[in-house]
Design a protein around this motif. Sequence first.
Motif, PDB file in Angstrom:
ATOM      1  N   GLN A  78      -1.718   0.810 -43.675  1.00  0.00           N
ATOM      2  CA  GLN A  78      -1.422   0.444 -42.456  1.00  0.00           C
ATOM      3  C   GLN A  78      -2.198  -0.330 -41.849  1.00  0.00           C
ATOM      4  O   GLN A  78      -1.882  -1.213 -40.746  1.00  0.00           O
ATOM      5  N   SER A  79      -3.356  -0.613 -42.024  1.00  0.00           N
ATOM      6  CA  SER A  79      -4.112  -1.675 -41.723  1.00  0.00           C
ATOM      7  C   SER A  79      -5.367  -2.291 -42.682  1.00  0.00           C
ATOM      8  O   SER A  79      -5.549  -1.280 -43.567  1.00  0.00           O
ATOM      9  N   VAL A  80      -5.810  -3.443 -42.366  1.00  0.00           N
ATOM     10  CA  VAL A  80      -6.986  -3.757 -43.152  1.00  0.00           C
ATOM     11  C   VAL A  80      -7.812  -4.456 -42.369  1.00  0.00           C
ATOM     12  O   VAL A  80      -7.492  -4.819 -41.180  1.00  0.00           O
ATOM     13  N   GLY A  81      -9.129  -4.605 -42.572  1.00  0.00           N
ATOM     14  CA  GLY A  81     -10.239  -4.803 -41.879  1.00  0.00           C
ATOM     15  C   GLY A  81     -11.289  -5.724 -42.594  1.00  0.00           C
ATOM     16  O   GLY A  81     -11.352  -5.572 -43.832  1.00  0.00           O
ATOM     17  N   VAL A 130      -9.475  -0.948 -46.101  1.00  0.00           N
ATOM     18  CA  VAL A 130      -7.910  -0.947 -46.199  1.00  0.00           C
ATOM     19  C   VAL A 130      -7.920   0.608 -45.895  1.00  0.00           C
ATOM     20  O   VAL A 130      -8.400   1.416 -46.454  1.00  0.00           O
ATOM     21  N   SER A 164      -7.243   5.023 -49.080  1.00  0.00           N
ATOM     22  CA  SER A 164      -8.216   4.166 -48.254  1.00  0.00           C
ATOM     23  C   SER A 164      -9.352   3.922 -49.005  1.00  0.00           C
ATOM     24  O   SER A 164      -9.847   4.505 -49.888  1.00  0.00           O
ATOM     25  N   ILE A 178      -1.215  -7.540 -45.417  1.00  0.00           N
ATOM     26  CA  ILE A 178      -0.613  -6.271 -45.866  1.00  0.00           C
ATOM     27  C   ILE A 178       0.843  -6.643 -46.499  1.00  0.00           C
ATOM     28  O   ILE A 178       1.649  -7.380 -45.788  1.00  0.00           O
ATOM     29  N   SER A 230      -1.951  -4.104 -50.575  1.00  0.00           N
ATOM     30  CA  SER A 230      -2.613  -4.763 -49.289  1.00  0.00           C
ATOM     31  C   SER A 230      -4.060  -4.774 -49.659  1.00  0.00           C
ATOM     32  O   SER A 230      -4.743  -4.147 -50.482  1.00  0.00           O
ATOM     33  N   ALA A 278      -7.482  -7.600 -35.157  1.00  0.00           N
ATOM     34  CA  ALA A 278      -6.921  -6.169 -35.586  1.00  0.00           C
ATOM     35  C   ALA A 278      -5.354  -6.060 -35.781  1.00  0.00           C
ATOM     36  O   ALA A 278      -4.915  -5.339 -36.533  1.00  0.00           O
ATOM     37  N   VAL A 279      -4.789  -7.084 -35.192  1.00  0.00           N
ATOM     38  CA  VAL A 279      -3.466  -7.332 -35.424  1.00  0.00           C
ATOM     39  C   VAL A 279      -3.124  -8.553 -35.673  1.00  0.00           C
ATOM     40  O   VAL A 279      -3.479  -9.691 -35.323  1.00  0.00           O
TER      41      VAL A 279
END
Length: 236
Positions: A32-35, A235, A190, A95, A100, A60-61
């Motif tokens: 859903q998200s990666v950082g 992730v 994650s 993603i 991802s 962040a997006v």
Amino acid sequence: MNGKTMHWVNRLAALGLAVVLTAGFAVAGGAQSVGGQAYSTYVNTPLGSSGQTPLAVLPAVFGTDGAEADAEGSALNVAGALSSDFLNSITSGEIGTAESGAQSTASAASINILNGLITADEVVANVMSSVGQDGAFSNADGSTFTNLAIAGVGSLSGDQPVAPNTNISLPGVGYVVLNEQIPSGDGVTSSGLTVNMIHVYLQSLTGGTCTLLGCLPGVPTTTGEIVVGSAASSVQ
């Protein structure tokens, strides 16, 4: 571009740290998200010197094509604490529909910590996190020291690996953790990893008292820190 700068460009390219992530992430999602975050140096001393330089943070997006952030600095000099040259930080993420991932790298050269107590020609922190059908994982492959010496002893010199979380006492100063690795995530959906290649914990003794019955030693208390080469990716 001088020879030293070109050397750093070549080192980063050799690690696959191009502006665009490799196609492995694109064909691969689930997250859903990666950082990601990377910085070359951080100083926080009892004298009040502090800050991260240079700092790169993954947005962040971002869109379906992924994102990348980078920062660089020519040199840093905090008197008595840290000097270094050729500072570079980069982080990128994507993603995908099946997999991802995110990757971060921080590098520095000509490092001198605490007036020569710790020196190194080069330090590179590199981390990667990925999640897909086979689970989630992170690693610090590509993280290296070159000609690292502590208190004048160069037994850690060269590009040889240093075991994660190697702790070395610095009498009168505190201690240093080399290749400090801080994992996160469940390894299934994650995963994350933070790597601090050189993390000096500055300490002083507090709370020591003496009575007629004798003396109690002080307790080591962390009063500051110095970091060279920090990279994080995640992730979920």
